[in-house]
Design an enzyme around this catalytic site. Structure first.
Site, PDB file in Angstrom:
ATOM      1  N   LYS A  64       0.685  -1.095   0.050  1.00 11.65           N
ATOM      2  CA  LYS A  64      -0.036  -0.017   0.016  1.00 11.65           C
ATOM      3  C   LYS A  64       0.796   1.367  -0.062  1.00 11.65           C
ATOM      4  CE  LYS A  64      -1.917  -1.685   3.542  1.00 11.65           C
ATOM      5  NZ  LYS A  64      -2.977  -2.169   4.642  1.00 11.65           N
TER       6      LYS A  64
ATOM      7  N   ASP B 120      -5.012  -6.264  10.513  1.00 13.41           N
ATOM      8  CA  ASP B 120      -6.292  -5.778  10.500  1.00 13.41           C
ATOM      9  C   ASP B 120      -7.482  -6.696  10.448  1.00 13.41           C
ATOM     10  OD1 ASP B 120      -5.570  -5.919   8.265  1.00 13.41           O
ATOM     11  OD2 ASP B 120      -6.384  -3.775   7.225  1.00 13.41           O
TER      12      ASP B 120
HETATM   13  C1  BGC Z   1      -2.023  -6.154   3.422  1.00 16.11           C
HETATM   14  C2  BGC Z   1      -2.541  -6.664   4.510  1.00 16.11           C
HETATM   15  C3  BGC Z   1      -3.750  -6.112   5.134  1.00 16.11           C
HETATM   16  C4  BGC Z   1      -4.428  -5.382   3.700  1.00 16.11           C
HETATM   17  C5  BGC Z   1      -5.789  -4.737   4.175  1.00 16.11           C
HETATM   18  C6  BGC Z   1      -2.682  -5.434   2.390  1.00 16.11           C
HETATM   19  O1  BGC Z   1      -1.942  -4.469   1.575  1.00 16.11           O
HETATM   20  O2  BGC Z   1      -0.919  -6.751   2.740  1.00 16.11           O
HETATM   21  O3  BGC Z   1      -1.704  -7.203   5.599  1.00 16.11           O
HETATM   22  O4  BGC Z   1      -4.433  -6.884   5.561  1.00 16.11           O
HETATM   23  O5  BGC Z   1      -3.782  -4.739   3.008  1.00 16.11           O
HETATM   24  O6  BGC Z   1      -5.458  -3.451   5.117  1.00 16.11           O
END
Ligand code: BGC
Length: 419
Positions: A154, A190
């Protein structure tokens, strides 16, 4: 080639057909099995070292929620009867320098926010306080109180954190801020916190899903909850647009499903497709939330879309272009919703292959909550997969802001302490 022919080709490329459905679910199961038995797989299936809660957990905790540009600190009271109350909450905005600087910059900032919060709510820093930390990234764990970051997703890229235990990093920062009695005692993804928070109040909940900036899910296996990290699933056909996006991204080759589903990427895909069909370039600031506005626009002449485009300095968009843009948004968000449904269907049938029992799926995230028609499309696809009767066994429950609450419940498993 005429516009409508090109649009048809694009729609075909993004289509998730009935045939795809069976194949993707089979591949998803096979990747899950491989991940669980530690074979090479795009699904990491990370043990969370957390079980579903009993609903009797009690105590007062600080909870942290870090996963996007917002970072939240909360003080929560678990009442032990499936009830939680929020004693205080504060949101902080992470700046680019925190996300892309060093790990020390990031965690010192977070520790500073915790200090600000404690000062504001007059929480005695001389006393011992336990923190539950929701950290929304892939982590390898060996116990509840540690989490080694496998890789950032992200858009996060704070240096010298991958491969390190983020609990240790944050506890060191807390020490540096003079918070000697305030410690992170539990850390969870999360999805795990969301599942834990929802099942604290509803025993039938057995899947936690996030459909927001990123995407992922978790479910309980025999011993403990497993963080699937489904955003990295890669047994899916890519369109040329997906390839371009993947190539331009911070993490090429990774998070393939996430790049088709989640809020961080839907706008980028739309812009890439629009580039081939629409005269005016759609600017970078065009995001999933704007796609949702365009899709919801039922006004004559698509005047809301026109107004929106004007904000982006596209002053004289043609009606035909606005219509095309609306279709492009629908093509991309429909694929995202259908793939989300397939992923959910795969997890539920991993738990209950015949779908004979009832399953509550706790879902959180901006795309699910706010994107026009997204949850409706997921539900329609589940009906297409299972038929109306069986699909009724799957209940999607929007579980807002659960991840911080879940962190507190998980911290309760370690030990309680009042403020
Ligand atoms: C992450 C996860 C996370 C998800 C939602 C992803 O980019 O790798 O660990 O649960 O985003 O936030």
């Amino acid at each position: 080639m005429p516009d409508n022919k090109r649009l048809k080709n694009i729609a075909d490329a993004f289509d998730v057909s009935r045939q795809d459905i069976g194949r993707i679910i089979r591949d998803f199961h096979s990747e899950m099995r491989k991940g669980l038995s530690r074979r090479k797989s795009s699904l990491k299936m990370l043990p969370a070292y957390v079980k579903k809660p009993k609903g009797t957990e009690r105590g007062e905790f600080l909870a942290l929620d870090l996963g996007g540009t917002n970072f939240r600190v909360l003080a929560l009271r678990l009442k032990g009867k499936r009830r939680i109350s929020v004693l205080g909450s504060k949101k902080f905005i992470l700046k680019k320098k925190h996300i892309t600087g060093t790990g020390k910059t990031l965690f010192d900032f977070i520790a500073g926010c915790i200090k600000t919060f404690m000062d504001e709510y007059k929480i005695d820093t001389g006393q011992k306080h336990n923190i539950g930390f929701t950290f929304s990234f892939p982590m390898k764990k060996r116990r509840i109180s540690s989490g080694i970051l496998l890789r950032w997703t992200k858009g996060f890229k704070a240096g010298a954190v991958e491969g390190k235990d983020v609990v240790e990093l944050l506890n060191e920062s807390l020490e540096r801020k003079g918070l000697h009695n305030t410690k992170v005692v539990a850390i969870a993804n999360d999805t795990v916190s969301t599942l834990v928070a929802k099942s604290y109040e509803d025993k039938t909940c057995d899947v936690g899903v996030i459909l927001g900036t990123g995407t992922n899910a978790c479910y309980p296996e025999k011993q403990m909850i497993i963080n699937i990290e489904w955003g990295n699933f890669n047994k899916i056909r890519l369109t040329p647009y997906d390839r371009t996006l993947n190539h331009l991204s911070q993490n090429p080759g990774e998070q393939i499903l996430e790049k088709m589903i989640s809020g961080m990427y839907l706008g980028v895909l739309t812009r890439l497709v629009a580039r081939d069909l629409i005269r005016e370039a759609i600017p970078e600031a065009f995001k999933a939330e704007h796609m949702s506005i365009v899709e919801a626009d039922t006004s004559k002449n698509l005047s809301h879309t026109d107004k929106l485009l004007k904000k982006f300095r596209i002053r004289d968009s043609k009606y035909s272009d606005r219509k095309l843009l609306k279709k492009i948004c629908a093509i991309i968000s429909t694929r995202a919703a259908r793939l989300s449904a397939l992923a959910i269907a795969s997890v539920v049938t991993k738990i209950d292959p015949r779908l004979s029992g009832k399953h509550t799926i706790a879902v959180d995230g901006s795309v699910y909550e706010k994107y026009t028609g997204f949850s409706r499309r997921i539900k329609a696809t589940l009906k297409e997969i299972f038929g109306n009767k069986k699909a009724a066994n799957i209940r999607l429950s929007l579980t807002k802001d659960a991840s911080a609450k879940g962190a507190a419940i998980i911290a309760a498993a370690v030990g309680a302490r009042s403020f």
